[in-house]
Design an enzyme around this catalytic site. Structure first.
Site, PDB file in Angstrom:
ATOM      1  N   HIS A   1      29.404  52.398  61.809  1.00 37.22           N
ATOM      2  CA  HIS A   1      29.679  53.612  61.035  1.00 37.22           C
ATOM      3  C   HIS A   1      28.806  53.707  59.786  1.00 37.22           C
ATOM      4  O   HIS A   1      29.188  54.341  58.807  1.00 37.22           O
ATOM      5  CB  HIS A   1      31.158  53.653  60.655  1.00 37.22           C
ATOM      6  CG  HIS A   1      32.063  53.712  61.840  1.00 37.22           C
ATOM      7  ND1 HIS A   1      32.373  54.889  62.490  1.00 37.22           N
ATOM      8  CD2 HIS A   1      32.698  52.736  62.534  1.00 37.22           C
ATOM      9  CE1 HIS A   1      33.174  54.639  63.514  1.00 37.22           C
ATOM     10  NE2 HIS A   1      33.380  53.337  63.561  1.00 37.22           N
TER      11      HIS A   1
ATOM     12  N   LYS B   1      33.015  36.706  30.299  1.00 33.33           N
ATOM     13  CA  LYS B   1      34.072  35.983  30.995  1.00 33.33           C
ATOM     14  C   LYS B   1      35.365  36.774  31.018  1.00 33.33           C
ATOM     15  O   LYS B   1      36.033  36.860  32.033  1.00 33.33           O
ATOM     16  CB  LYS B   1      34.307  34.618  30.319  1.00 33.33           C
ATOM     17  CG  LYS B   1      35.337  33.754  31.048  1.00 33.33           C
ATOM     18  CD  LYS B   1      34.883  33.436  32.458  1.00 33.33           C
ATOM     19  CE  LYS B   1      35.922  32.712  33.265  1.00 33.33           C
ATOM     20  NZ  LYS B   1      35.569  32.613  34.680  1.00 33.33           N
TER      21      LYS B   1
ATOM     22  N   CYS C   1      56.388  23.990  32.454  1.00 36.72           N
ATOM     23  CA  CYS C   1      56.901  23.169  31.376  1.00 36.72           C
ATOM     24  C   CYS C   1      55.955  22.011  31.078  1.00 36.72           C
ATOM     25  O   CYS C   1      55.122  21.639  31.888  1.00 36.72           O
ATOM     26  CB  CYS C   1      58.271  22.619  31.747  1.00 36.72           C
ATOM     27  SG  CYS C   1      59.433  23.869  32.321  1.00 36.72           S
TER      28      CYS C   1
ATOM     29  N   ARG D   1      49.868  25.924  28.859  1.00 34.18           N
ATOM     30  CA  ARG D   1      50.609  26.017  30.118  1.00 34.18           C
ATOM     31  C   ARG D   1      51.620  27.167  30.114  1.00 34.18           C
ATOM     32  O   ARG D   1      52.113  27.569  31.158  1.00 34.18           O
ATOM     33  CB  ARG D   1      51.358  24.702  30.377  1.00 34.18           C
ATOM     34  CG  ARG D   1      50.444  23.526  30.562  1.00 34.18           C
ATOM     35  CD  ARG D   1      51.194  22.208  30.470  1.00 34.18           C
ATOM     36  NE  ARG D   1      52.053  21.979  31.606  1.00 34.18           N
ATOM     37  CZ  ARG D   1      51.709  21.300  32.686  1.00 34.18           C
ATOM     38  NH1 ARG D   1      50.494  20.799  32.775  1.00 34.18           N
ATOM     39  NH2 ARG D   1      52.553  21.111  33.668  1.00 34.18           N
TER      40      ARG D   1
ATOM     41  N   LYS E   1      30.101  37.409  44.273  1.00 30.59           N
ATOM     42  CA  LYS E   1      29.543  36.187  43.693  1.00 30.59           C
ATOM     43  C   LYS E   1      28.021  36.186  43.781  1.00 30.59           C
ATOM     44  O   LYS E   1      27.330  35.813  42.839  1.00 30.59           O
ATOM     45  CB  LYS E   1      30.101  34.946  44.410  1.00 30.59           C
ATOM     46  CG  LYS E   1      31.514  34.611  44.061  1.00 30.59           C
ATOM     47  CD  LYS E   1      31.632  34.119  42.623  1.00 30.59           C
ATOM     48  CE  LYS E   1      33.020  34.377  42.073  1.00 30.59           C
ATOM     49  NZ  LYS E   1      33.311  35.768  41.756  1.00 30.59           N
TER      50      LYS E   1
ATOM     51  N   ASN F   1      60.680  18.728  34.202  1.00 28.19           N
ATOM     52  CA  ASN F   1      59.861  19.790  34.780  1.00 28.19           C
ATOM     53  C   ASN F   1      60.263  19.961  36.237  1.00 28.19           C
ATOM     54  O   ASN F   1      60.481  18.969  36.937  1.00 28.19           O
ATOM     55  CB  ASN F   1      58.374  19.429  34.735  1.00 28.19           C
ATOM     56  CG  ASN F   1      57.794  19.483  33.341  1.00 28.19           C
ATOM     57  OD1 ASN F   1      58.465  19.870  32.398  1.00 28.19           O
ATOM     58  ND2 ASN F   1      56.540  19.073  33.213  1.00 28.19           N
ATOM     59  N   GLY F   2      60.322  21.185  36.719  1.00 24.88           N
ATOM     60  CA  GLY F   2      60.638  21.424  38.114  1.00 24.88           C
ATOM     61  C   GLY F   2      61.936  22.180  38.295  1.00 24.88           C
ATOM     62  O   GLY F   2      62.467  22.786  37.353  1.00 24.88           O
TER      63      GLY F   2
ATOM     64  N   GLU G   1      26.586  38.669  41.301  1.00 29.75           N
ATOM     65  CA  GLU G   1      26.846  38.285  39.911  1.00 29.75           C
ATOM     66  C   GLU G   1      25.824  37.282  39.390  1.00 29.75           C
ATOM     67  O   GLU G   1      25.355  37.415  38.260  1.00 29.75           O
ATOM     68  CB  GLU G   1      28.241  37.653  39.782  1.00 29.75           C
ATOM     69  CG  GLU G   1      29.388  38.634  39.691  1.00 29.75           C
ATOM     70  CD  GLU G   1      30.721  37.925  39.544  1.00 29.75           C
ATOM     71  OE1 GLU G   1      31.522  38.357  38.697  1.00 29.75           O
ATOM     72  OE2 GLU G   1      30.972  36.932  40.264  1.00 29.75           O
TER      73      GLU G   1
ATOM     74  N   GLU H   1      34.473  39.182  48.131  1.00 27.03           N
ATOM     75  CA  GLU H   1      34.335  38.205  47.053  1.00 27.03           C
ATOM     76  C   GLU H   1      33.017  37.458  47.171  1.00 27.03           C
ATOM     77  O   GLU H   1      32.347  37.183  46.164  1.00 27.03           O
ATOM     78  CB  GLU H   1      35.518  37.229  47.083  1.00 27.03           C
ATOM     79  CG  GLU H   1      35.455  36.101  46.087  1.00 27.03           C
ATOM     80  CD  GLU H   1      35.438  36.544  44.632  1.00 27.03           C
ATOM     81  OE1 GLU H   1      35.135  35.696  43.775  1.00 27.03           O
ATOM     82  OE2 GLU H   1      35.733  37.730  44.345  1.00 27.03           O
TER      83      GLU H   1
END
Length: 610
Positions: A506, A605, A2, A27, A487, A99-100, A490, A483
């Site tokens: 292995h 992107k 919110c 948001r 990176k 909010n919440g 990339e 990851e």
């Protein structure tokens, strides 16, 4: 999530409130509303389901003109998206936006009904409005009444309140949900994000946990969690502080790596109570649906896929729920056998990734229990087409190689794991409370890891003349190694691949020599001793080791071995922490190689085509 905007001024504030809501549309929300103390000395509101543009059109037909007002975009947690559940909520002569999530709203609702209050919505927020009205009748002063009200609220909240009885002020309270005051000349403002107020001011004051604020045209008073009057530092922002500027950083990627403590903090805000995750943060039907889940299917691409792989370890270890993880481009083109009561989870930074969207649409025909999106963009297709959503709060990510989006996805997936285990009662005693405590400390731990920036930059020099790298990890650190390898390839164009450390014998061990660095993540867990044995196999063959190790792991530098000691952290959260040095390593290697860090060749992107 919110959004809140508030204003008290000598001019009409309606246009300011609407512009603030428009700036918060990123948001995610399902309805919008505004309440204004008008020049006719009445408190009036306009609410509409759907987009802010629909609220804007309604106000063109029936304008609200006044010098005091609050506005809100709502993401449904209690009650369906519709006008009667939209904020602001009224009670007597006051209006509230929130909010919440209020955990004890049901008990408070029954108490207030007994006092004669009539509820017109399904929200937890209306409870706050009626409780505050009840306190105001006893205590007269709006600020004093708000202080008394929040003492009875359990959960997370950012509150903004105005009253026709005291039209010279806007009052606010923060607990677990961020609020910022915008400072002007003869006018002041309030919002859940300073971005909402950049059109009217560049000076801001951030409320801290437990703060109560009284905001007038020419004054701001703040009381802390103990009720003591305090002053909060004001900060002035230049245009260069916007997300579209690199500021002091050489590249957007480095800036976004360093933003991770703050964006993780934002992702957690409003989603944790004292010792639990607030399940309603996933949507109004989340608790009911989570109780039925017997399996989880995660589908994603690239970096988001690695986040899903980490989540599989968490879901099965903590919540005891079987989990499958698959690349979206593979999932959408094979015959899938759907297990009964399976939650279909998609993960995406942009929410427009073509393969992930296609997999979601395909899943709707396959009989999954429900769909859940973990995403950074609230208005994206993935969010709109999913049954449940958790929005990460990474903010705009400009560097093509994803960094802060990944760590916020991991935080969201851990919140999902704890929520499922909480609803189903499968978490071990004390686990959720301990991990909630650790999550609150996580931003500080990430800051400690970022403080190693110069150490990692020096390590990067080992890769200046290298063309191949091997990444190793065990358990939930294996996806982190994947990851890290992604990176590096990339942005530096070095060939890199990741393996579970136990797989060395292995196949990959054949590649190891003194020309191939081996990067390892080594938290202090039950697999540490086995990992040390794996690393000895690398050293015996002349491999150069770079080890990011827990400070309590007992590892030290030696010939061909470079150890970077990491802050100690709970093992469950270690994948989030150990991601940071791997991001920094890839960045500094790319700088040494002279590549285009923010826009690496051949990559985009958001991948919106097959």
């Amino acid at each position: 999530m919110c959004g809140i905007v508030g204003a008290v001024a000598e001019r009409n504030v309606t246009a300011i409130l609407l512009e603030g809501l428009k700036r918060l549309e990123y948001r995610g929300y399902d309805s919008a509303g505004v309440a204004v103390f008008t020049n006719d000395n009445t408190l009036e509101r306009m609410r509409r389901p759907g987009k802010v543009s629909e609220l804007d059109q309604a106000l063109e037909t029936a304008p609200l003109v006044g010098r005091l007002g609050i506005a809100h975009t709502r993401w449904a947690t209690h009650g369906a998206p519709c006008e009667r559940n939209a904020h602001p909520h009224f009670s007597g002569d006051l209006a509230v936006v929130h909010n919440g999530i209020i955990e004890n709203h049901e008990a408070l609702r029954e108490q207030l009904k007994a006092l004669g209050y009539v509820f017109t919505s399904d929200t937890d927020t209306e409870v706050i409005a009626h409780l505050l009205d009840h306190k105001l009748k006893e205590l007269v002063d709006l600020t004093v009444a708000l202080k008394a009200t929040v003492k009875e609220l359990h959960g997370a909240y950012g509150l903004a309140v105005i009253s026709a009885l005291q039209p010279d002020r806007l009052v606010a309270a923060r607990s677990g949900s961020p609020l910022v005051i915008g400072l002007g000349l003869g006018e002041n403002f309030l919002a859940s994000d300073q971005l909402a107020l950049r059109q009217v001011t560049d000076r801001f004051m951030y409320l801290e946990e437990g703060d109560i604020a009284e905001i007038g045209r020419d004054s701001v008073q703040i009381w802390d969690i103990d009720g003591k009057a305090v002053e909060r530092e004001s900060v002035q922002y230049r245009d260069g502080a916007e997300a579209a500027e690199k500021g002091e950083f050489r590249h957007f990627m480095l800036k976004e790596i360093h933003e991770q403590p703050s964006v993780v903090q934002r992702t957690l805000e409003g989603r944790l109570s004292q010792n639990q995750v607030l399940v309603q943060a996933f949507g109004p039907q989340a608790a009911e649906l989570f109780a039925k889940v017997r399996n989880v299917q995660i589908v994603a691409c690239g970096t988001s896929y690695h986040a899903g792989m980490v989540a599989r370890y968490w879901l099965e270890e903590l919540a005891g729920i079987p989990c499958q993880v698959e690349v979206a481009s593979e999932f959408r083109y094979r015959k899938v056998v759907v297990q009964p009561d399976t939650l279909f989870v998609t993960i995406s930074q942009s929410g427009e990734t073509a393969d992930t969207l296609a997999a979601l649409r395909n899943a709707k025909e396959l009989g999954f229990l429900a769909s859940l999106a973990i995403c950074n963009v609230g208005i994206s297709s993935l969010v709109r087409e999913s049954d449940l959503t958790l929005l990460t709060q990474a903010g705009r990510e400009i560097g093509v190689a994803s960094t802060k989006a990944f760590t916020t996805q991991l935080v969201g997936l851990l919140l999902l794991t704890l929520s499922l285990g909480q609803v189903q009662g499968t978490l071990a005693d004390g686990v959720e409370a301990r991990l909630v405590e650790e999550l609150r400390r996580l931003p500080a731990r990430l800051g400690e890891a970022l403080a190693m920036d110069s150490t990692v930059e020096k390590i990067a020099e080992l890769f200046a003349d290298k063309n191949h790298t091997l990444f190793l990890g065990r358990g939930a650190q294996f996806p982190v190694a994947m990851e890290g390898a992604l990176k590096l390839k990339e942005i530096s164009y070095i060939h890199a691949e990741a393996y579970p450390a136990g797989e060395l014998k292995h196949g990959p061990l054949a590649l190891v020599d003194d020309d191939m660095p081996v990067v390892t993540v080594a938290p202090n867990n039950e697999l540490l001793e086995k990992l040390k044995s794996n690393l000895q196999e690398v050293r015996a063959r002349g491999g150069q080791l770079i080890v990011f190790a827990d400070e309590k792991a007992g590892m030290s530098n030696g010939e061909g071995t470079h150890v970077v000691n990491m802050p100690h952290i709970h093992d469950i959260l270690s994948p989030i922490l150990y991601t940071i040095p791997l991001q920094l390593l890839s960045y500094y290697v790319a700088v040494l190689k002279g590549t285009d860090v923010d826009q690496p060749r051949n990559l985009a992107k958001s991948v919106t085509v097959e």
